[in-house]
Scaffold this motif. Structure first.
Motif, PDB file in Angstrom:
ATOM      1  N   GLY A  10      32.867 -12.705 110.339  1.00 49.71           N
ATOM      2  CA  GLY A  10      33.099 -14.117 110.056  1.00 49.71           C
ATOM      3  C   GLY A  10      33.848 -14.823 111.174  1.00 49.71           C
ATOM      4  N   ILE A  11      34.784 -14.121 111.806  1.00 46.15           N
ATOM      5  CA  ILE A  11      35.526 -14.703 112.928  1.00 46.15           C
ATOM      6  C   ILE A  11      34.569 -15.099 114.044  1.00 46.15           C
ATOM      7  N   ALA A  12      33.656 -14.192 114.381  1.00 45.71           N
ATOM      8  CA  ALA A  12      32.695 -14.473 115.448  1.00 45.71           C
ATOM      9  C   ALA A  12      31.784 -15.635 115.069  1.00 45.71           C
ATOM     10  N   LEU A  13      31.328 -15.666 113.822  1.00 46.05           N
ATOM     11  CA  LEU A  13      30.418 -16.736 113.390  1.00 46.05           C
ATOM     12  C   LEU A  13      31.123 -18.089 113.368  1.00 46.05           C
ATOM     13  N   PHE A  14      32.362 -18.134 112.859  1.00 42.99           N
ATOM     14  CA  PHE A  14      33.106 -19.393 112.822  1.00 42.99           C
ATOM     15  C   PHE A  14      33.320 -19.929 114.241  1.00 42.99           C
ATOM     16  N   ALA A  15      33.715 -19.053 115.155  1.00 37.19           N
ATOM     17  CA  ALA A  15      33.978 -19.483 116.523  1.00 37.19           C
ATOM     18  C   ALA A  15      32.696 -19.860 117.259  1.00 37.19           C
ATOM     19  N   ALA A  16      31.549 -19.379 116.782  1.00 35.33           N
ATOM     20  CA  ALA A  16      30.271 -19.711 117.424  1.00 35.33           C
ATOM     21  C   ALA A  16      29.787 -21.106 117.039  1.00 35.33           C
ATOM     22  N   VAL A  17      30.123 -21.583 115.837  1.00 34.12           N
ATOM     23  CA  VAL A  17      29.580 -22.863 115.356  1.00 34.12           C
ATOM     24  C   VAL A  17      30.624 -23.978 115.306  1.00 34.12           C
ATOM     25  N   LEU A  18      31.907 -23.639 115.544  1.00 33.26           N
ATOM     26  CA  LEU A  18      32.976 -24.629 115.565  1.00 33.26           C
ATOM     27  C   LEU A  18      33.738 -24.521 116.881  1.00 33.26           C
ATOM     28  N   PRO A  19      34.442 -25.596 117.285  1.00 29.36           N
ATOM     29  CA  PRO A  19      35.366 -25.451 118.421  1.00 29.36           C
ATOM     30  C   PRO A  19      36.313 -24.291 118.147  1.00 29.36           C
ATOM     31  N   ALA A  20      36.566 -23.468 119.162  1.00 27.24           N
ATOM     32  CA  ALA A  20      37.248 -22.194 118.949  1.00 27.24           C
ATOM     33  C   ALA A  20      38.610 -22.351 118.277  1.00 27.24           C
ATOM     34  N   ARG A  21      39.432 -23.295 118.752  1.00 31.08           N
ATOM     35  CA  ARG A  21      40.765 -23.440 118.185  1.00 31.08           C
ATOM     36  C   ARG A  21      40.689 -23.900 116.730  1.00 31.08           C
ATOM     37  N   GLU A  22      39.775 -24.847 116.440  1.00 32.05           N
ATOM     38  CA  GLU A  22      39.612 -25.326 115.072  1.00 32.05           C
ATOM     39  C   GLU A  22      39.043 -24.251 114.153  1.00 32.05           C
ATOM     40  N   SER A  23      38.256 -23.348 114.730  1.00 34.57           N
ATOM     41  CA  SER A  23      37.653 -22.293 113.905  1.00 34.57           C
ATOM     42  C   SER A  23      38.722 -21.386 113.310  1.00 34.57           C
ATOM     43  N   THR A  24      39.791 -21.139 114.060  1.00 33.86           N
ATOM     44  CA  THR A  24      40.853 -20.273 113.536  1.00 33.86           C
ATOM     45  C   THR A  24      41.545 -20.917 112.341  1.00 33.86           C
ATOM     46  N   ALA A  25      41.737 -22.243 112.391  1.00 33.79           N
ATOM     47  CA  ALA A  25      42.385 -22.945 111.288  1.00 33.79           C
ATOM     48  C   ALA A  25      41.464 -23.037 110.079  1.00 33.79           C
ATOM     49  N   ALA A  26      40.183 -23.273 110.320  1.00 37.24           N
ATOM     50  CA  ALA A  26      39.231 -23.371 109.222  1.00 37.24           C
ATOM     51  C   ALA A  26      39.146 -22.053 108.460  1.00 37.24           C
ATOM     52  N   MET A  27      39.110 -20.937 109.195  1.00 33.03           N
ATOM     53  CA  MET A  27      39.046 -19.644 108.536  1.00 33.03           C
ATOM     54  C   MET A  27      40.369 -19.293 107.876  1.00 33.03           C
ATOM     55  N   LEU A  28      41.483 -19.784 108.404  1.00 34.76           N
ATOM     56  CA  LEU A  28      42.794 -19.461 107.854  1.00 34.76           C
ATOM     57  C   LEU A  28      42.892 -19.842 106.383  1.00 34.76           C
ATOM     58  N   LEU A  29      42.412 -21.019 106.033  1.00 35.89           N
ATOM     59  CA  LEU A  29      42.484 -21.474 104.648  1.00 35.89           C
ATOM     60  C   LEU A  29      41.681 -20.554 103.721  1.00 35.89           C
ATOM     61  N   LEU A  30      40.538 -20.094 104.202  1.00 35.73           N
ATOM     62  CA  LEU A  30      39.722 -19.183 103.397  1.00 35.73           C
ATOM     63  C   LEU A  30      40.378 -17.812 103.283  1.00 35.73           C
ATOM     64  N   LEU A  31      41.057 -17.386 104.354  1.00 42.49           N
ATOM     65  CA  LEU A  31      41.764 -16.113 104.316  1.00 42.49           C
ATOM     66  C   LEU A  31      42.894 -16.143 103.290  1.00 42.49           C
ATOM     67  N   ILE A  32      43.584 -17.274 103.198  1.00 48.27           N
ATOM     68  CA  ILE A  32      44.664 -17.395 102.213  1.00 48.27           C
ATOM     69  C   ILE A  32      44.101 -17.277 100.796  1.00 48.27           C
ATOM     70  N   LEU A  33      42.942 -17.895 100.567  1.00 45.37           N
ATOM     71  CA  LEU A  33      42.287 -17.750  99.263  1.00 45.37           C
ATOM     72  C   LEU A  33      41.967 -16.278  99.002  1.00 45.37           C
ATOM     73  N   GLY A  34      41.420 -15.592 100.015  1.00 39.05           N
ATOM     74  CA  GLY A  34      41.122 -14.174  99.870  1.00 39.05           C
ATOM     75  C   GLY A  34      42.373 -13.350  99.615  1.00 39.05           C
ATOM     76  N   ASP A  35      43.476 -13.727 100.270  1.00 36.47           N
ATOM     77  CA  ASP A  35      44.744 -13.017 100.052  1.00 36.47           C
ATOM     78  C   ASP A  35      45.195 -13.115  98.604  1.00 36.47           C
ATOM     79  N   MET A  36      45.027 -14.289  98.003  1.00 42.40           N
ATOM     80  CA  MET A  36      45.418 -14.466  96.608  1.00 42.40           C
ATOM     81  C   MET A  36      44.592 -13.563  95.693  1.00 42.40           C
ATOM     82  N   LEU A  37      43.309 -13.421  96.008  1.00 45.65           N
ATOM     83  CA  LEU A  37      42.451 -12.536  95.222  1.00 45.65           C
ATOM     84  C   LEU A  37      42.891 -11.083  95.376  1.00 45.65           C
ATOM     85  N   ALA A  38      43.222 -10.696  96.627  1.00 45.41           N
ATOM     86  CA  ALA A  38      43.668  -9.320  96.881  1.00 45.41           C
ATOM     87  C   ALA A  38      44.975  -9.025  96.164  1.00 45.41           C
ATOM     88  N   LEU A  39      45.898  -9.993  96.172  1.00 47.23           N
ATOM     89  CA  LEU A  39      47.175  -9.793  95.476  1.00 47.23           C
ATOM     90  C   LEU A  39      46.969  -9.637  93.976  1.00 47.23           C
TER      91      LEU A  39
END
Length: 229
Positions: free
Chosen positions: A17-46
């Motif tokens: 997913g990191i590679a795909l996000f950075a391929a279709v979005l500006p690289a710096r913005e891609s990290t922030a966009a994925m961050l929000l989804l990762l936090i959602l995933g973290d809540m599920l894992a917890l």
């Protein structure tokens, strides 16, 4: 979907997913966009594994991880988009190489999980997660070296990344990387994350880990090469 899968069953698989996000979005913005989804995933894992964490390990990692996060934040603040994208590519290749190397000398690596390993893995994990959200594979190697049970592995990883990703959130906001468009896009991606979480729980009991890892390695390397060139 890769975010959900990585959080509930196969840690580190979100490198695709990191590679795909950075391929279709500006690289710096891609990290922030994925961050929000990762936090959602973290809540599920917890919700699934929060009672199984090894807190001594988490406390041992804290100083080096903080140092890695600070260096990563400075890197994002002063480096242009092109170099961030190339850096993500290099980091992904490095993470894959380290993962394969770790498996090749697995027994030796298991004997090096002391303070030196905590400093090395913690600082690299903090930097890679700040710059490219790629700390999963790095920290997975450390948790494997600590010889955790499956539940302890997933529980420790769940708390580690939940705290780290929430700490990263105000940094991304202050750098102007999270916008209204980012929020709308991530809202649309909530369902795939939830679906991935269900798949992660199912896949981990139905498919060979070796087979899945090979798929992740091939796709991650392909994405990394694309970002580099």
């Amino acid at each position: 979907m890769s975010v959900g899968i990585s959080k509930t069953g196969l840690p580190g698989s979100n490198t695709v997913g990191i590679a795909l996000f950075a391929a279709v979005l500006p690289a710096r913005e891609s990290t922030a966009a994925m961050l929000l989804l990762l936090i959602l995933g973290d809540m599920l894992a917890l919700a699934l594994y929060r009672r199984h964490a090894d807190w001594r390990t988490l406390l041992r990692l804290t100083p080096s991880v903080v140092a890695g996060l600070v260096i990563g934040a400075a890197f994002l603040a002063f480096v242009g988009d092109t170099w961030v994208k190339r850096s993500i590519g290099v980091l992904l290749i490095g993470v894959v190489a380290l993962t394969l190397w770790r498996r090749r000398i697995q027994q030796a690596a298991e004997n090096r999980s002391g303070r030196g390993a905590a400093i090395a893995y913690g600082s690299l994990g903090g930097f890679t997660t700040m710059v490219a959200n790629a700390g999963g594979p790095v920290m997975s190697m450390y948790f494997l070296a600590s010889r955790f049970s499956v539940n302890a592995f997933l529980g420790t990883a769940a708390w580690f990344f939940a705290v780290i990703n929430i700490v990263k959130l105000p940094v991304s906001i202050s750098l102007g990387l999270i916008t209204q468009e980012t929020l709308w896009m991530d809202l649309l991606l909530v369902i795939p994350v939830l679906l991935g979480a269900v798949i992660g729980r199912a896949v981990v009991t139905r498919i060979s880990r070796k087979t899945f890892d090979r798929i992740v390695v091939v796709l991650t390397l392909a994405g990394a090469v694309y970002l580099l060139f």
